[in-house]
Write a protein that holds these residues in place. Structure first.
Motif, mmCIF file in Angstrom:
data_model
loop_
_atom_site.group_PDB
_atom_site.id
_atom_site.type_symbol
_atom_site.label_atom_id
_atom_site.label_comp_id
_atom_site.label_asym_id
_atom_site.label_seq_id
_atom_site.Cartn_x
_atom_site.Cartn_y
_atom_site.Cartn_z
ATOM 1 N N ASN A 199 0.848 -1.183 0.000
ATOM 2 C CA ASN A 199 0.000 0.000 0.000
ATOM 3 C C ASN A 199 0.885 1.235 0.000
ATOM 4 O OD1 ASN A 199 -2.436 -1.441 0.162
ATOM 5 N ND2 ASN A 199 -2.261 -1.605 2.385
ATOM 6 N N ILE A 200 0.529 2.208 -0.820
ATOM 7 C CA ILE A 200 1.241 3.483 -0.810
ATOM 8 C C ILE A 200 0.263 4.591 -0.442
ATOM 9 C CG2 ILE A 200 2.889 2.723 -2.569
ATOM 10 C CD1 ILE A 200 1.367 4.615 -4.542
ATOM 11 N N SER A 201 0.781 5.646 0.149
ATOM 12 C CA SER A 201 -0.044 6.811 0.435
ATOM 13 C C SER A 201 -0.106 7.681 -0.815
ATOM 14 C CB SER A 201 0.550 7.609 1.595
ATOM 15 O OG SER A 201 -0.123 8.846 1.747
ATOM 16 N N LEU A 202 -1.300 8.066 -1.207
ATOM 17 C CA LEU A 202 -1.447 8.932 -2.372
ATOM 18 C C LEU A 202 -0.833 10.305 -2.136
ATOM 19 C CD1 LEU A 202 -5.064 7.975 -3.508
ATOM 20 C CD2 LEU A 202 -2.909 7.423 -4.661
ATOM 21 N N ARG A 203 -0.593 10.658 -0.887
ATOM 22 C CA ARG A 203 0.065 11.925 -0.581
ATOM 23 C C ARG A 203 1.527 11.904 -1.008
ATOM 24 N NH1 ARG A 203 -2.123 13.413 5.559
ATOM 25 N NH2 ARG A 203 -4.351 13.578 5.015
ATOM 26 N N ASP A 204 2.099 10.698 -1.141
ATOM 27 C CA ASP A 204 3.494 10.577 -1.553
ATOM 28 C C ASP A 204 3.679 10.758 -3.055
ATOM 29 O OD1 ASP A 204 4.373 10.103 1.035
ATOM 30 O OD2 ASP A 204 4.148 7.927 0.859
ATOM 31 N N GLU A 223 -9.847 6.502 0.767
ATOM 32 C CA GLU A 223 -8.948 5.873 1.727
ATOM 33 C C GLU A 223 -7.638 6.634 1.877
ATOM 34 O OE1 GLU A 223 -10.472 4.366 -0.686
ATOM 35 O OE2 GLU A 223 -11.638 2.694 0.122
ATOM 36 N N GLY A 224 -7.226 7.337 0.826
ATOM 37 C CA GLY A 224 -5.957 8.049 0.882
ATOM 38 C C GLY A 224 -4.765 7.175 0.612
ATOM 39 N N SER A 225 -4.996 5.893 0.359
ATOM 40 C CA SER A 225 -3.927 4.973 0.021
ATOM 41 C C SER A 225 -4.312 4.194 -1.224
ATOM 42 C CB SER A 225 -3.647 4.002 1.180
ATOM 43 O OG SER A 225 -4.766 3.148 1.387
ATOM 44 N N ARG A 227 -3.553 0.301 -3.220
ATOM 45 C CA ARG A 227 -2.916 -1.011 -3.272
ATOM 46 C C ARG A 227 -2.206 -1.163 -4.615
ATOM 47 N NH1 ARG A 227 -3.657 -5.943 -0.875
ATOM 48 N NH2 ARG A 227 -3.712 -4.568 0.944
#
Length: 256
Positions: A199-204, A223-225, A227
């Protein structure tokens, strides 16, 4: 048709569970490399890619293959598989890679457990089942294609798109969003990549780069993340080799 489809048909997989290969030795760790290395590779390439609206000549996809080779030292492409009945496969087009390299990603719509994937899954050999029972539908045709494009349209906010849709066209602007075409190993051809879920954070990921991401949530992006399914090399791979996985990846239990 059945020979390929059965690899994704959950009842058949459960009946043949004893034949599933094991990807790892140590229980509780199914990672080939650390997740932060996968994210770092992602963020290393994406800023250099041209999007589908870029005016870089007749084929943005071809240009981005050159970019991939320039940035990462290798590129991947689809072509006729060398396996009997393999259909389309994935190959290392240029360069070479060492063990622990992110080769490509598995694109598609992400379904949580109990979300309505039944109808899209009928006759669909591109449904990937994650260890936590999420499913990713990587089919680029029919109902699956319609659902994916609809989810991207729903979550996009002008001027940014929420995910890559070009892999649905057969000419993916992001060269490595082709992991659904990686074939299963055979008796004479062993796997050289393994699936790694993260899972990655979309903020990154800056919003302007979301148009290169390979996946979208069926239930929305609140979700802000995200998969991701990365295919990571388990050995060195040379130019021209076909990329092969093992559909029967399984985390070893503590009694093994």
């Amino acid at each position: 048709m059945w020979k390929g489809y059965r690899q994704r048909f959950v009842p058949w997989i459960m009946l043949n569970l004893s034949k599933r290969a094991r990807r790892i030795v140590n229980p509780g760790n199914d990672k080939i490399i650390e997740d932060k290395r996968v994210l770092a590779t992602l963020l290393n390439l994406l800023p250099h890619l041209y999007n589908k609206h870029s005016n870089v000549g007749p084929c943005v996809a071809s240009k981005n293959m050159e970019v991939m080779f320039s940035v990462l030292g290798f590129s991947v492409t689809c072509g006729p598989s060398g396996l009997p009945g393999g259909g389309k496969g994935v190959f290392l087009a240029e360069g070479s890679v060492e063990r622990g390299t992110v080769i490509c990603f598995y694109p598609g719509t992400i379904y949580k457990f109990m979300e309505p994937i039944f109808f899209p899954s009928l006759g669909n050999k591109f449904v990937f089942r994650c260890l936590d029972r999420l499913h990713i539908d990587g089919n680029d045709r029919g109902l699956s294609k319609i659902i994916y494009k609809s989810c991207v349209g729903r979550d996009s906010a002008w001027p940014y798109e929420a995910a890559d849709t070009t892999w649905l066209t057969g000419a993916a602007v992001v060269p490595w969003n082709i992991g659904q075409y990686v074939n299963n190993q055979t008796t004479g051809s062993d796997a050289n990549v393994a699936y790694q879920e993260l899972n990655i954070s979309l903020r990154d990921v800056p919003p302007a780069l979301h148009c290169f991401l390979p996946n979208i949530w069926y239930s929305g992006g609140a979700e802000g993340s995200l998969r991701l399914i990365a295919l990571v090399s388990t050995r060195n791979i040379s130019k021209g080799e076909e990329v092969l996985s093992n559909y029967y990846t399984l985390v070893a239990d503590t009694k093994s």
